[in-house]
Design an enzyme around this catalytic site. Structure first.
Site, PDB file in Angstrom:
ATOM      1  N   ASP A   1      -3.452  -6.243   4.489  1.00 59.50           N
ATOM      2  CA  ASP A   1      -4.406  -7.184   5.078  1.00 59.50           C
ATOM      3  C   ASP A   1      -4.336  -8.582   4.475  1.00 59.50           C
ATOM      4  O   ASP A   1      -4.713  -9.543   5.111  1.00 59.50           O
ATOM      5  CB  ASP A   1      -5.836  -6.633   4.923  1.00 59.50           C
ATOM      6  CG  ASP A   1      -6.033  -5.395   5.781  1.00 59.50           C
ATOM      7  OD1 ASP A   1      -5.612  -5.429   6.953  1.00 59.50           O
ATOM      8  OD2 ASP A   1      -6.571  -4.382   5.286  1.00 59.50           O
TER       9      ASP A   1
ATOM     10  N   ASN B   1       0.854  -1.191   0.000  1.00 60.76           N
ATOM     11  CA  ASN B   1       0.000   0.000   0.000  1.00 60.76           C
ATOM     12  C   ASN B   1       0.887   1.236   0.000  1.00 60.76           C
ATOM     13  O   ASN B   1       2.114   1.128  -0.016  1.00 60.76           O
ATOM     14  CB  ASN B   1      -0.946  -0.021   1.199  1.00 60.76           C
ATOM     15  CG  ASN B   1      -0.173  -0.116   2.495  1.00 60.76           C
ATOM     16  OD1 ASN B   1       0.593   0.770   2.828  1.00 60.76           O
ATOM     17  ND2 ASN B   1      -0.344  -1.215   3.208  1.00 60.76           N
TER      18      ASN B   1
HETATM   19  O1  C5P Z   1      -8.450  -3.095  10.176  1.00 57.34           O
HETATM   20  P1  C5P Z   1      -7.567  -1.970   9.817  1.00 57.34           P
HETATM   21  O2  C5P Z   1      -6.443  -2.373   8.887  1.00 57.34           O
HETATM   22  O3  C5P Z   1      -8.231  -0.751   9.335  1.00 57.34           O
HETATM   23  O4  C5P Z   1      -6.895  -1.552  11.237  1.00 57.34           O
HETATM   24  C1  C5P Z   1      -6.014  -0.534  11.372  1.00 57.34           C
HETATM   25  C2  C5P Z   1      -5.113  -0.796  12.542  1.00 57.34           C
HETATM   26  O5  C5P Z   1      -4.815  -2.163  12.638  1.00 57.34           O
HETATM   27  C3  C5P Z   1      -3.771  -0.088  12.405  1.00 57.34           C
HETATM   28  O6  C5P Z   1      -3.340   0.296  13.678  1.00 57.34           O
HETATM   29  C4  C5P Z   1      -2.901  -1.172  11.798  1.00 57.34           C
HETATM   30  O7  C5P Z   1      -1.556  -0.973  12.128  1.00 57.34           O
HETATM   31  C5  C5P Z   1      -3.466  -2.421  12.420  1.00 57.34           C
HETATM   32  N1  C5P Z   1      -3.393  -3.621  11.583  1.00 57.34           N
HETATM   33  C6  C5P Z   1      -2.611  -4.687  11.998  1.00 57.34           C
HETATM   34  N2  C5P Z   1      -2.565  -5.850  11.261  1.00 57.34           N
HETATM   35  C7  C5P Z   1      -3.305  -5.959  10.139  1.00 57.34           C
HETATM   36  C8  C5P Z   1      -4.110  -4.885   9.709  1.00 57.34           C
HETATM   37  C9  C5P Z   1      -4.136  -3.743  10.462  1.00 57.34           C
HETATM   38  O8  C5P Z   1      -1.920  -4.566  13.000  1.00 57.34           O
HETATM   39  N3  C5P Z   1      -3.248  -7.071   9.440  1.00 57.34           N
END
Ligand code: C5P
Length: 294
Positions: free
Chosen positions: A174, A105
């Protein structure tokens, strides 16, 4: 001659930080300094160098940071996060498709690096785990570990907890993709890539038995900023979510500005105006981290 006069009333102390120019060496200035010192005034003497009048010599004003350091040492000032062990993740992760390709990203790592820097300035021992970025490493970190994938990030992380504080600024990708050992060939036709969920690092740490005392997550959203952040704070069991609007018009990913809303477990929202990422790092540390850990 120009004076910066620092009067620290609660301590009953007065300082002059002087920018005398060449006059510092004159007999009359020296006599006046001695007289003021005899009355209990203190001087933060300046440096040698090029002077405003064009001469070279003693009499330049000290650098502002040196003045602050002098005062810090004098007061044996403790910093608000002294002794705090902090873990920060920053940047994107890259998930390889084959030896030359990956999905990732647009995260630059700027905000996470600035937060790590600000924590260090406030006395914390900071381990920064970073995905691939083009940034220079902040100084005085306790640890700096570069990783590529989300799985590597989690693995490093699990070795580092327990800590007092975890700030999850990384834009962890993700999904990963089944890795192809050999470069995929165009001639073999359009590949069908299967996305596989990556571990959610923030969630794993929040639910971990060695959970750090304070867990702060970021949430990059392009719509329904606060609603999504409120949902996320419950799902991920963190203490604060800092939600930023990463829609294209906001130029947050990769840029130097950020506009966030801060949500706590009670759903209280602090909406901050657009500001540069350095200022925001200071605000987050001063107004969210320090009060929560003290
Ligand atoms: O679910 P989302 O990606 O929007 O969540 C954002 C938060 O989760 C951020 O703090 C990001 O660093 C963390 N995150 C994580 N592991 C993932 C996805 C997001 O630690 N696989």
């Amino acid at each position: 001659m120009c004076h910066i006069f620092v009067n620290i009333v609660p301590f009953g102390l007065c300082f002059f930080s002087e920018c005398f120019g060449i006059t510092i060496t004159s007999a009359i200035t020296q006599k006046n300094i001695k007289y003021l010192q005899s009355l209990g005034y203190d001087f933060i003497f300046g440096n040698e160098g090029k002077l405003a009048c064009g001469d070279y010599g003693l009499g330049r004003m000290s650098e502002p940071d040196d003045i602050i350091n002098y005062l810090d040492i004098l007061f044996h000032k403790t910093k608000p996060l002294d002794g705090i062990e902090a873990l920060v993740t920053a940047g994107p992760t890259q998930e390889p498709i084959d030896p030359v390709r990956f999905i990732s990203n647009k995260s630059s790592g700027i905000q996470g690096y600035l937060i790590a820097e600000e924590l260090v300035k406030n006395g914390a021992n900071v381990s920064l785990i970073s995905g691939p970025t083009n940034l220079s490493t902040p100084s005085n970190l306790s640890n700096f570990i570069k990783v590529e994938t989300a799985e590597e990030m989690l693995k490093v992380f699990l070795k580092k907890i327990p800590k007092d504080l975890f700030i999850s600024v990384a834009a962890v990708t993700d999904w990963k993709i089944n890795y192809n050992k050999h470069k995929m060939k165009k001639e073999e036709g359009t590949p069908k890539l299967k996305l596989i969920d990556n571990p959610d690092i923030l969630k794993s740490i929040s639910f971990h038995k060695k959970r750090p005392k304070l867990v702060v997550g970021f949430a990059a959203e392009t719509k329904h900023l606060t609603q999504n952040a409120i949902k996320k704070i419950k799902q991920k069991k963190c203490d604060f979510i800092i939600a930023n609007n990463v829609s294209k018009s906001k130029e947050v990913f990769g840029g130097n500005m950020n506009e966030v809303a801060i949500i706590n477990t009670k759903g209280i929202i602090l909406k901050l105006k657009k500001m540069d990422k350095k200022k925001l790092a200071k605000k987050i540390v001063k107004e969210v981290i320090v009060p929560s850990l003290n």
